[in-house]
Scaffold this active site. Structure first.
Site, PDB file in Angstrom:
ATOM      1  N   CYS A 197       0.833  -1.212   0.000  1.00  0.00           N
ATOM      2  CA  CYS A 197       0.000   0.000   0.000  1.00  0.00           C
ATOM      3  C   CYS A 197       0.865   1.258   0.000  1.00  0.00           C
ATOM      4  O   CYS A 197       2.020   1.237   0.387  1.00  0.00           O
ATOM      5  CB  CYS A 197      -0.887   0.010   1.235  1.00  0.00           C
ATOM      6  SG  CYS A 197      -1.959  -1.424   1.326  1.00  0.00           S
ATOM      7  N   ARG A 216       4.354   1.180  -6.269  1.00  0.00           N
ATOM      8  CA  ARG A 216       4.283   0.168  -5.208  1.00  0.00           C
ATOM      9  C   ARG A 216       3.265  -0.912  -5.531  1.00  0.00           C
ATOM     10  O   ARG A 216       3.209  -1.942  -4.855  1.00  0.00           O
ATOM     11  CB  ARG A 216       3.954   0.843  -3.889  1.00  0.00           C
ATOM     12  CG  ARG A 216       4.972   1.880  -3.446  1.00  0.00           C
ATOM     13  CD  ARG A 216       4.424   2.794  -2.351  1.00  0.00           C
ATOM     14  NE  ARG A 216       4.272   2.101  -1.110  1.00  0.00           N
ATOM     15  CZ  ARG A 216       5.253   1.952  -0.192  1.00  0.00           C
ATOM     16  NH1 ARG A 216       6.444   2.444  -0.465  1.00  0.00           N
ATOM     17  NH2 ARG A 216       5.043   1.331   0.933  1.00  0.00           N
ATOM     18  N   TRP A 244      -3.098  -2.265  -1.697  1.00  0.00           N
ATOM     19  CA  TRP A 244      -2.723  -3.556  -2.305  1.00  0.00           C
ATOM     20  C   TRP A 244      -3.332  -4.597  -1.381  1.00  0.00           C
ATOM     21  O   TRP A 244      -2.865  -4.785  -0.246  1.00  0.00           O
ATOM     22  CB  TRP A 244      -1.196  -3.668  -2.362  1.00  0.00           C
ATOM     23  CG  TRP A 244      -0.714  -4.846  -3.128  1.00  0.00           C
ATOM     24  CD1 TRP A 244      -0.780  -5.046  -4.473  1.00  0.00           C
ATOM     25  CD2 TRP A 244      -0.104  -6.026  -2.587  1.00  0.00           C
ATOM     26  NE1 TRP A 244      -0.238  -6.262  -4.798  1.00  0.00           N
ATOM     27  CE2 TRP A 244       0.187  -6.880  -3.665  1.00  0.00           C
ATOM     28  CE3 TRP A 244       0.245  -6.440  -1.318  1.00  0.00           C
ATOM     29  CZ2 TRP A 244       0.800  -8.117  -3.509  1.00  0.00           C
ATOM     30  CZ3 TRP A 244       0.853  -7.668  -1.146  1.00  0.00           C
ATOM     31  CH2 TRP A 244       1.125  -8.506  -2.224  1.00  0.00           C
ATOM     32  N   ASN A 289      -0.945   0.553   6.040  1.00  0.00           N
ATOM     33  CA  ASN A 289      -0.153  -0.389   5.249  1.00  0.00           C
ATOM     34  C   ASN A 289       0.321  -1.471   6.213  1.00  0.00           C
ATOM     35  O   ASN A 289       0.903  -1.172   7.247  1.00  0.00           O
ATOM     36  CB  ASN A 289       1.053   0.318   4.615  1.00  0.00           C
ATOM     37  CG  ASN A 289       1.903  -0.635   3.781  1.00  0.00           C
ATOM     38  OD1 ASN A 289       1.408  -1.679   3.322  1.00  0.00           O
ATOM     39  ND2 ASN A 289       3.170  -0.313   3.595  1.00  0.00           N
ATOM     40  N   GLY A 290       0.035  -2.741   5.901  1.00  0.00           N
ATOM     41  CA  GLY A 290       0.494  -3.828   6.761  1.00  0.00           C
ATOM     42  C   GLY A 290      -0.651  -4.776   7.083  1.00  0.00           C
ATOM     43  O   GLY A 290      -1.660  -4.831   6.381  1.00  0.00           O
ATOM     44  N   GLU A 325      18.132 -15.504 -12.531  1.00  0.00           N
ATOM     45  CA  GLU A 325      17.576 -14.145 -12.556  1.00  0.00           C
ATOM     46  C   GLU A 325      16.862 -13.883 -13.877  1.00  0.00           C
ATOM     47  O   GLU A 325      15.806 -13.271 -13.919  1.00  0.00           O
ATOM     48  CB  GLU A 325      18.676 -13.112 -12.327  1.00  0.00           C
ATOM     49  CG  GLU A 325      18.299 -11.659 -12.547  1.00  0.00           C
ATOM     50  CD  GLU A 325      17.169 -11.150 -11.659  1.00  0.00           C
ATOM     51  OE1 GLU A 325      16.697 -11.892 -10.784  1.00  0.00           O
ATOM     52  OE2 GLU A 325      16.714 -10.015 -11.890  1.00  0.00           O
ATOM     53  N   LYS A 367      12.992 -12.782 -14.023  1.00  0.00           N
ATOM     54  CA  LYS A 367      12.551 -11.572 -14.752  1.00  0.00           C
ATOM     55  C   LYS A 367      11.438 -11.922 -15.742  1.00  0.00           C
ATOM     56  O   LYS A 367      10.432 -11.231 -15.845  1.00  0.00           O
ATOM     57  CB  LYS A 367      13.747 -10.949 -15.482  1.00  0.00           C
ATOM     58  CG  LYS A 367      14.634 -10.122 -14.576  1.00  0.00           C
ATOM     59  CD  LYS A 367      13.967  -8.827 -14.223  1.00  0.00           C
ATOM     60  CE  LYS A 367      14.348  -8.189 -12.922  1.00  0.00           C
ATOM     61  NZ  LYS A 367      14.233  -8.974 -11.730  1.00  0.00           N
ATOM     62  N   GLU A 370       8.145 -12.821 -13.842  1.00  0.00           N
ATOM     63  CA  GLU A 370       7.428 -11.778 -13.100  1.00  0.00           C
ATOM     64  C   GLU A 370       6.929 -10.669 -14.021  1.00  0.00           C
ATOM     65  O   GLU A 370       6.018  -9.927 -13.676  1.00  0.00           O
ATOM     66  CB  GLU A 370       8.305 -11.201 -12.001  1.00  0.00           C
ATOM     67  CG  GLU A 370       9.558 -10.487 -12.458  1.00  0.00           C
ATOM     68  CD  GLU A 370      10.332  -9.881 -11.291  1.00  0.00           C
ATOM     69  OE1 GLU A 370       9.712  -9.485 -10.303  1.00  0.00           O
ATOM     70  OE2 GLU A 370      11.558  -9.801 -11.391  1.00  0.00           O
ATOM     71  N   HIS A 383      20.061 -34.653 -15.582  1.00  0.00           N
ATOM     72  CA  HIS A 383      19.439 -35.200 -14.360  1.00  0.00           C
ATOM     73  C   HIS A 383      17.959 -34.872 -14.293  1.00  0.00           C
ATOM     74  O   HIS A 383      17.395 -34.795 -13.207  1.00  0.00           O
ATOM     75  CB  HIS A 383      20.198 -34.651 -13.143  1.00  0.00           C
ATOM     76  CG  HIS A 383      21.644 -34.974 -13.167  1.00  0.00           C
ATOM     77  ND1 HIS A 383      22.161 -36.209 -12.825  1.00  0.00           N
ATOM     78  CD2 HIS A 383      22.714 -34.243 -13.569  1.00  0.00           C
ATOM     79  CE1 HIS A 383      23.479 -36.213 -12.988  1.00  0.00           C
ATOM     80  NE2 HIS A 383      23.843 -35.025 -13.435  1.00  0.00           N
ATOM     81  N   LYS A 435       6.544  -3.754  -4.878  1.00  0.00           N
ATOM     82  CA  LYS A 435       7.955  -3.368  -4.935  1.00  0.00           C
ATOM     83  C   LYS A 435       8.694  -3.844  -3.694  1.00  0.00           C
ATOM     84  O   LYS A 435       9.867  -4.156  -3.742  1.00  0.00           O
ATOM     85  CB  LYS A 435       8.093  -1.855  -5.068  1.00  0.00           C
ATOM     86  CG  LYS A 435       9.527  -1.370  -5.251  1.00  0.00           C
ATOM     87  CD  LYS A 435      10.183  -1.979  -6.482  1.00  0.00           C
ATOM     88  CE  LYS A 435      11.647  -1.652  -6.597  1.00  0.00           C
ATOM     89  NZ  LYS A 435      12.319  -2.449  -7.651  1.00  0.00           N
TER      90      LYS A 435
HETATM   91  C1  AGP Z   1      12.648  -8.381  -8.060  1.00  0.00           C
HETATM   92  O1  AGP Z   1      12.560  -8.324  -9.501  1.00  0.00           O
HETATM   93  C2  AGP Z   1      11.457  -8.995  -7.471  1.00  0.00           C
HETATM   94  N1  AGP Z   1      10.320  -8.146  -7.795  1.00  0.00           N
HETATM   95  C3  AGP Z   1      11.472  -9.374  -6.023  1.00  0.00           C
HETATM   96  O2  AGP Z   1      11.780 -10.730  -6.040  1.00  0.00           O
HETATM   97  C4  AGP Z   1      12.458  -8.679  -5.082  1.00  0.00           C
HETATM   98  O3  AGP Z   1      13.783  -8.911  -5.495  1.00  0.00           O
HETATM   99  C5  AGP Z   1      12.282  -9.276  -3.672  1.00  0.00           C
HETATM  100  O4  AGP Z   1      10.969  -9.012  -3.247  1.00  0.00           O
HETATM  101  C6  AGP Z   1      13.271  -8.715  -2.644  1.00  0.00           C
HETATM  102  O5  AGP Z   1      13.063  -7.347  -2.471  1.00  0.00           O
HETATM  103  P1  AGP Z   1      14.134  -6.529  -1.563  1.00  0.00           P
HETATM  104  O6  AGP Z   1      15.421  -6.534  -2.322  1.00  0.00           O
HETATM  105  O7  AGP Z   1      13.551  -5.162  -1.429  1.00  0.00           O
HETATM  106  O8  AGP Z   1      14.253  -7.225  -0.254  1.00  0.00           O
END
Ligand code: AGP
Length: 613
Positions: free
Chosen positions: A2, A27, A74, A100-101, A482, A486, A489, A505, A608
């Site tokens: 949020c 966010r 959110w 938020n939370g 990674e 990417k 997501e 394997h 985020k």
């Molecule tokens: C990154 O592309 C992702 N959206 C997500 O996995 C992110 O890396 C993860 O949530 C960790 O976030 P942080 O580095 O703020 O702890």
């Protein structure tokens, strides 16, 4: 996650609130709302969906007011709809709250409040806060918030106002971030700096347990007992323009191209080519601790966890200290074996990831020394840890991490060199050679990014594919992971990263003409091995996207010009290959997602920073 904004000042409150919410869109959210007080009258507007729906409502009513609250939600409890959108009210409709939370004991509190006659109209945990404040409110909002704070359990940041106590906003933090913006004749309280950066650079980061009281022309911070807390303002050096897109179609694309600058800024002032020494002055580990350092654990999530895996290679190779890497959500619950001779590094660009914070707190309790590698000054991780090594990537607005990832890798390389030198395991000359390679990284990355247009063509070829396999070896195995993350997501295509040596394997059973293979086949000591993997996959019909080194044509006889794709990167030292080889994978995920019409800067279901478990 949020977004919260509160404003009290002389300008149009609704304009300040909507501007602030617009800056917090990154966010991720699914509904929004604002509340303003106009001569004692509380006005509330909320909407499902994007901010534009709210702006359309605000214009006709000309929502005036001298102070107010705004929120982008959110959803964690309750469907994303107008009814569950914040701000939420008490029974009287004169107290409103944005939050938020997660209030973990909200059902218990709701039952008690219902027995006391309170009426609830939403499914949210947030509404409990408004009614709890109402229960304690007798004309002093700050006191009512302090008493409510004691009753709430969970991780939460909230801000409240009452139409019956004019010109006061009261915010409380216990977990997710809250930061104050101190202007000349106005003040802000928000989830993050971009919400007010266009209006003031003077920021006060609240600590857990802080309660901020914003009055016209006065801001104080107290604890739950009312004792005033010293929270000196910090000057934010970010340029507001940095937070804008600067002509790029998406924040993520801008941030991909910012990586050479982010790496350059993260390196700045931290080494000398003359002496061959790394200066990490902000990391004060005493000599005795470094000498007896027996193990390093790194806990992180998502892309930060993958940076950690690259860091393992650097630290073990250079400093010869064993490194364990764990996802923070596993580390925090597996009762890790820690003691005062160990270092736990938490890598978190936001500094607010719940699992990583929990892992760091548990590590401190176990007696280990803790170090944060973080991109947000004053964030919780930097206050939980004994030491902080900042990345200097600047604000990363796109939900997908890009420049913070490469900046984290740079910090880990510097840290590995620093430890090796302090342990006498790396001579200044050897270190100088590595630092010269590292100093070239921004330039090599800029050259590598010149291949960006070719990625658009590759994305056109593959954007309708349903699955991908990414292969890498050694310190490029985490880069394969990674690249897969990417793509997942951003484009919602299933993708899996694998150590190339594992193909026989199991994964090779997946290979056919519908399973493209992205292979990191750079000119390095493991090239021949991955070239064999590519041939095995080709023999089973796979289409190949090969990431290779300019001038290295050894794969050309294996690949089909019409079915396969080759992306060439400028020749570079193997040690900085993670920084260079991740670039085409970021761009591939970006362009496939754009072609698929995905919301690149705010991918569905993602936030985020994951500030709750
Ligand atoms: C990154 O592309 C992702 N959206 C997500 O996995 C992110 O890396 C993860 O949530 C960790 O976030 P942080 O580095 O703020 O702890």
């Amino acid at each position: 996650m949020c977004g919260i904004i509160g404003y009290i000042g002389e300008r149009s409150t609704s304009e300040m609130l909507l501007q602030g919410l617009r800056s917090l869109e990154y966010r991720g959210y699914d509904s929004a709302g604002v509340a303003v007080v106009d001569n004692g009258e509380l006005k509330l507007l909320r909407c499902e969906g994007k901010l534009d729906n709210l702006v359309r409502q605000v214009d006709p009513t000309g929502l005036n007011g001298s102070y107010g609250l705004g929120h982008t939600r959110w959803a964690t409890h309750g469907r994303p709809n107008e009814e569950n959108a914040h701000p939420h009210r008490d029974c009287s409709g004169t107290i409103v709250v944005v939050h938020n939370g997660i209030i973990e004991n909200y059902l218990d509190l709701k039952a008690k409040l219902t027995k006391q006659g309170h009426k609830f109209v939403t499914e949210t945990d947030t509404e409990i806060i408004a009614h709890t404040i109402e229960k304690h409110f007798d004309g002093d909002l700050a006191l009512a918030v302090r008493r409510s704070f004691e009753e709430l359990e969970g991780v939460f940041a909230f801000v409240a106002l009452s139409a019956n106590e004019p010109d006061v906003l009261v915010g409380a933090r216990n977990g997710p971030p809250l930061v104050l913006g101190i202007g000349d004749d106005e003040s802000f309280i928000a989830s993050d700096v971009p919400a007010f950066l266009n209006h003031t650079r003077s920021a006060v980061y609240l600590d857990d347990g802080d309660i901020a009281i914003l009055r016209r022309g006065d801001v104080t911070v107290v604890d739950a007992n009312g004792a005033e807390q010293e929270r000196p303002p910090q000057r934010i050096t970010w340029d507001p323009v940095q937070v804008e897109k600067q002509g790029f179609k998406h924040f993520m694309l801008k941030e991909i191209f910012e990586q050479p600058r982010a790496v350059r800024d993260t390196l700045l002032g931290r080494y000398s080519l003359d002496t061959g020494l790394v200066h990490l002055n902000e990391v004060a580990l005493d000599d005795a601790f470094v000498e007896r350092l027996s193990r390093i654990s790194i806990a992180a999530c998502g892309t930060s966890w993958l940076a950690a895996q690259v860091g393992k290679f650097y630290i073990e190779e250079l400093a010869r200290i064993p490194v364990d890497v764990d996802v923070a959500s596993e580390f925090r619950y597996r009762n890790p074996i820690l003691d005062e001779n160990q270092l736990v590094i938490g890598i978190t660009q936001s500094g607010e990831t719940a699992d990583t914070l929990a892992a760091l707190k548990a590590s401190k309790e176990a007696g280990a020394t803790t170090l944060a590698i973080c991109n947000v000054m004053g964030s919780m991780a930097t206050r939980v840890c004994d030491q902080t090594l900042y990345t200097h990537a600047g604000p990363e607005i796109g939900v997908a991490a890009t420049k913070t990832f490469t900046s984290q890798v740079v910090c880990l390389y510097l840290f590995a060199l620093h430890l090796a030198q302090r342990l006498g395991r790396l001579s200044p000359d050897a270190a100088r050679a590595r630092l010269e390679d590292l100093a070239r990284a921004p330039h090599v990355m800029e050259s590598a990014l010149e291949m960006a247009p070719s990625i658009v063509d590759v994305a056109r070829e593959f954007y309708l594919v349903g699955n991908f396999l990414f292969l890498g070896r050694g310190h490029l195995y985490p880069i394969a992971l990674e690249g897969a993350l990417k793509l997942k997501e951003l484009s919602y295509i299933h993708a899996e990263g694998y150590p190339a040596g594992e193909m026989k394997h199991g994964p090779i059973a997946l290979i056919d003409d519908r399973m493209p293979l992205v292979a990191l086949a750079l000119d390095n000591p493991l090239f021949e091995k991955i070239a064999s993997n590519i041939q095995e996959a080709k023999a089973r019909g796979a289409r190949i996207i090969a990431i290779t080194t300019e001038g290295d044509d050894r794969l050309l006889p294996v690949l089909d010009g019409d079915r396969d794709s080759v992306i060439r990167l400028p020749r570079h030292p193997d040690a900085i290959s993670p920084l260079v080889s991740v670039l085409p994978l970021q761009l591939l995920a970006y362009h496939i997602a754009v072609r698929r019409g995905c919301d690149v800067d705010q991918p569905r279901n993602l936030a985020k920073s994951v500030t709750v478990e």
